[in-house]
Design a protein around this motif. Sequence first.
Motif, PDB file in Angstrom:
ATOM      1  N   ARG A  12       8.589 -60.487   8.894  1.00 29.77           N
ATOM      2  CA  ARG A  12       9.623 -60.719   7.898  1.00 29.77           C
ATOM      3  C   ARG A  12       9.009 -60.781   6.520  1.00 29.77           C
ATOM      4  O   ARG A  12       8.004 -61.428   6.314  1.00 29.77           O
ATOM      5  N   TRP A  32      16.805 -67.804   4.335  1.00 28.43           N
ATOM      6  CA  TRP A  32      15.360 -67.668   4.182  1.00 28.43           C
ATOM      7  C   TRP A  32      14.937 -67.938   2.755  1.00 28.43           C
ATOM      8  O   TRP A  32      15.721 -67.786   1.824  1.00 28.43           O
ATOM      9  N   ILE A  44      16.918 -61.045   4.657  1.00 24.00           N
ATOM     10  CA  ILE A  44      15.455 -60.938   4.746  1.00 24.00           C
ATOM     11  C   ILE A  44      15.090 -59.544   5.256  1.00 24.00           C
ATOM     12  O   ILE A  44      15.815 -58.949   6.045  1.00 24.00           O
ATOM     13  N   GLU A  46      13.135 -57.091   7.508  1.00 22.31           N
ATOM     14  CA  GLU A  46      12.439 -57.164   8.788  1.00 22.31           C
ATOM     15  C   GLU A  46      11.761 -55.847   9.122  1.00 22.31           C
ATOM     16  O   GLU A  46      12.312 -54.788   8.935  1.00 22.31           O
TER      17      GLU A  46
END
Length: 66
Positions: A12, A32, A44, A46
């Motif tokens: 991440r 986040w 976020i 990924e």
Amino acid sequence: MKTKKEKTFNMRKCPKCSSEDVGVVIGENGTWECHKCKWKGRDIKEEELTEEEFMKHLDEKGEEIS
Ligand SMILES: [Zn+2]
């Protein structure tokens, strides 16, 4: 050490500064936070890496693999 070919690692990253120094905000499920640039949000970034890519990535970062 055995290596599995199918194994993948989720990484991440902060969508703003691409730092991996991110973590979930306590008390805010799904939110986040980037510890580097103070970005906060749910979207976020990924990335899925294979073990090979992951090891290479660690190598590039100069971190020791224990
Ligand atoms: Zn950031």
